[in-house]
Design an enzyme around this catalytic site. Sequence first.
Site, PDB file in Angstrom:
ATOM      1  N   LYS A   1      11.864  -6.151 -42.707  1.00  0.00           N
ATOM      2  CA  LYS A   1      10.927  -6.131 -43.842  1.00  0.00           C
ATOM      3  C   LYS A   1      11.211  -5.020 -44.838  1.00  0.00           C
ATOM      4  O   LYS A   1      10.965  -5.184 -46.031  1.00  0.00           O
ATOM      5  CB  LYS A   1       9.490  -5.982 -43.333  1.00  0.00           C
ATOM      6  CG  LYS A   1       8.881  -7.258 -42.805  1.00  0.00           C
ATOM      7  CD  LYS A   1       7.407  -7.022 -42.482  1.00  0.00           C
ATOM      8  CE  LYS A   1       6.751  -8.294 -42.029  1.00  0.00           C
ATOM      9  NZ  LYS A   1       5.313  -8.139 -41.785  1.00  0.00           N
TER      10      LYS A   1
ATOM     11  N   ASP B   1       1.181  -9.968 -46.672  1.00  0.00           N
ATOM     12  CA  ASP B   1       0.373  -9.492 -45.536  1.00  0.00           C
ATOM     13  C   ASP B   1      -0.944  -8.888 -46.030  1.00  0.00           C
ATOM     14  O   ASP B   1      -1.998  -9.079 -45.405  1.00  0.00           O
ATOM     15  CB  ASP B   1       1.138  -8.438 -44.732  1.00  0.00           C
ATOM     16  CG  ASP B   1       2.252  -9.044 -43.890  1.00  0.00           C
ATOM     17  OD1 ASP B   1       2.114 -10.203 -43.469  1.00  0.00           O
ATOM     18  OD2 ASP B   1       3.273  -8.357 -43.675  1.00  0.00           O
TER      19      ASP B   1
HETATM   20  P1  NAP Z   1       5.252  -1.459 -34.940  1.00  0.00           P
HETATM   21  O1  NAP Z   1       5.717  -1.138 -36.313  1.00  0.00           O
HETATM   22  O2  NAP Z   1       6.208  -1.388 -33.799  1.00  0.00           O
HETATM   23  O3  NAP Z   1       4.015  -0.456 -34.627  1.00  0.00           O
HETATM   24  C1  NAP Z   1       3.437  -0.437 -33.340  1.00  0.00           C
HETATM   25  C2  NAP Z   1       2.199   0.430 -33.328  1.00  0.00           C
HETATM   26  O4  NAP Z   1       1.637   0.357 -32.014  1.00  0.00           O
HETATM   27  C3  NAP Z   1       2.477   1.914 -33.606  1.00  0.00           C
HETATM   28  O5  NAP Z   1       1.359   2.488 -34.230  1.00  0.00           O
HETATM   29  C4  NAP Z   1       2.646   2.461 -32.188  1.00  0.00           C
HETATM   30  O6  NAP Z   1       2.370   3.832 -32.077  1.00  0.00           O
HETATM   31  C5  NAP Z   1       1.580   1.681 -31.452  1.00  0.00           C
HETATM   32  N1  NAP Z   1       1.864   1.588 -30.008  1.00  0.00           N
HETATM   33  C6  NAP Z   1       2.867   0.890 -29.412  1.00  0.00           C
HETATM   34  N2  NAP Z   1       2.814   1.057 -28.077  1.00  0.00           N
HETATM   35  C7  NAP Z   1       1.765   1.897 -27.835  1.00  0.00           C
HETATM   36  C8  NAP Z   1       1.203   2.455 -26.654  1.00  0.00           C
HETATM   37  N3  NAP Z   1       1.722   2.204 -25.441  1.00  0.00           N
HETATM   38  N4  NAP Z   1       0.111   3.257 -26.772  1.00  0.00           N
HETATM   39  C9  NAP Z   1      -0.417   3.531 -28.009  1.00  0.00           C
HETATM   40  N5  NAP Z   1       0.081   3.032 -29.164  1.00  0.00           N
HETATM   41  C10 NAP Z   1       1.160   2.235 -29.073  1.00  0.00           C
HETATM   42  O7  NAP Z   1       4.614  -2.905 -34.867  1.00  0.00           O
HETATM   43  P2  NAP Z   1       3.884  -3.741 -36.053  1.00  0.00           P
HETATM   44  O8  NAP Z   1       4.883  -4.585 -36.740  1.00  0.00           O
HETATM   45  O9  NAP Z   1       3.052  -2.793 -36.832  1.00  0.00           O
HETATM   46  O10 NAP Z   1       2.954  -4.744 -35.196  1.00  0.00           O
HETATM   47  C11 NAP Z   1       1.852  -4.251 -34.452  1.00  0.00           C
HETATM   48  C12 NAP Z   1       1.044  -5.424 -33.884  1.00  0.00           C
HETATM   49  O11 NAP Z   1       0.504  -6.185 -34.953  1.00  0.00           O
HETATM   50  C13 NAP Z   1       1.852  -6.395 -33.029  1.00  0.00           C
HETATM   51  O12 NAP Z   1       1.036  -6.780 -31.939  1.00  0.00           O
HETATM   52  C14 NAP Z   1       2.074  -7.587 -33.941  1.00  0.00           C
HETATM   53  O13 NAP Z   1       2.176  -8.809 -33.245  1.00  0.00           O
HETATM   54  C15 NAP Z   1       0.798  -7.568 -34.766  1.00  0.00           C
HETATM   55  N6  NAP Z   1       0.960  -8.179 -36.112  1.00  0.00           N
HETATM   56  C16 NAP Z   1       0.140  -9.201 -36.470  1.00  0.00           C
HETATM   57  C17 NAP Z   1       0.253  -9.770 -37.715  1.00  0.00           C
HETATM   58  C18 NAP Z   1      -0.638 -10.913 -38.114  1.00  0.00           C
HETATM   59  O14 NAP Z   1      -0.324 -11.617 -39.100  1.00  0.00           O
HETATM   60  N7  NAP Z   1      -1.744 -11.129 -37.439  1.00  0.00           N
HETATM   61  C19 NAP Z   1       1.202  -9.283 -38.637  1.00  0.00           C
HETATM   62  C20 NAP Z   1       2.018  -8.215 -38.235  1.00  0.00           C
HETATM   63  C21 NAP Z   1       1.888  -7.668 -36.967  1.00  0.00           C
HETATM   64  P3  NAP Z   1       3.547   4.936 -32.280  1.00  0.00           P
HETATM   65  O15 NAP Z   1       3.675   5.128 -33.760  1.00  0.00           O
HETATM   66  O16 NAP Z   1       3.037   6.128 -31.556  1.00  0.00           O
HETATM   67  O17 NAP Z   1       4.799   4.362 -31.671  1.00  0.00           O
END
Ligand code: NAP
Length: 259
Positions: free
Chosen positions: A47, A83
Amino acid sequence: MHNAAFNALGIDALYTARDVAPEDLTQVIKALRAPDVWGANVTVPHKRAVLAFMDDLSDAAKRIGAVNTIVNKNGYLYGDNTDAPGYLRALADANITLKDADAVLLGAGGAARAIVYALLTAGVKRLSIHNRTPEKAQALATEFSTLGNVQALPDEELTPRVHGADLLINSTSLGMSGLHEHLSPLPAGLLPYNGFVSDIVYVPARTKLLKDATLQGLATQNGLPMLIYQGAESFTRWTGQNAPIPIMFSAARTALESR
Ligand code: NAP
């Protein structure tokens, strides 16, 4: 959901998924300029990388620093981000008033960027960001501080801020199917007293956070509406037509249930 929408509107088009290795990105973007390609969606991990390949960018894509939708206009590639409007349409579906709301966002990853932009442009009173890695919450708050009242939330202020929140959002991957499915992003028992709980995870449909919130009598929404509405916004940018939302919901639910 896109193919179901094309079929419903009698549009002769096909949406396919491609797994693109980072070293193939240049070639794949070049192929998007072909006359029979209307555009593409872009997801993790590309992205941010695709920004550099676009001929023009929407304000949202520029500000969020990420493109999830590419529109091919006669070989000219326009990068946009749906988004943010997708998330706002999802909250509007749940009748959430954002103006002057006190919001708490858990997570500071890629998805959080669009949510921060969306909530600040919608006029929330205060947005507090809490993240496992506090430096990332601080960096995100600083980056978007010109758009409104956004601040990083230290651990010691999490409890009172969550209790008083009008809107609590989970944008971490905690609760998502797989490794983290049984986990909530919040300590046991901590939830808003009266606020709305939004979890952008959509598999499973009911995360631990949403189940806990429902047990406490709070209204909730999972990530499916955000997914559908960002797709619907992309659909309109490619076709110039309103997306058939109920058909897209139904197709997405069927696909998710058959996983
Ligand atoms: P990302 O960039 O990898 O960010 C992950 C986030 O989760 C970070 O804030 C990370 O914290 C935190 N995290 C991961 N493992 C953790 C743990 N064990 N304990 C505490 N915090 C933790 O992922 P993303 O793209 O933002 O996506 C995040 C979620 O949103 C996913 O589940 C994805 O499927 C969902 N999503 C949904 C949509 C939708 O259209 N509904 C769109 C996009 C994403 P750190 O910074 O400390 O690593």
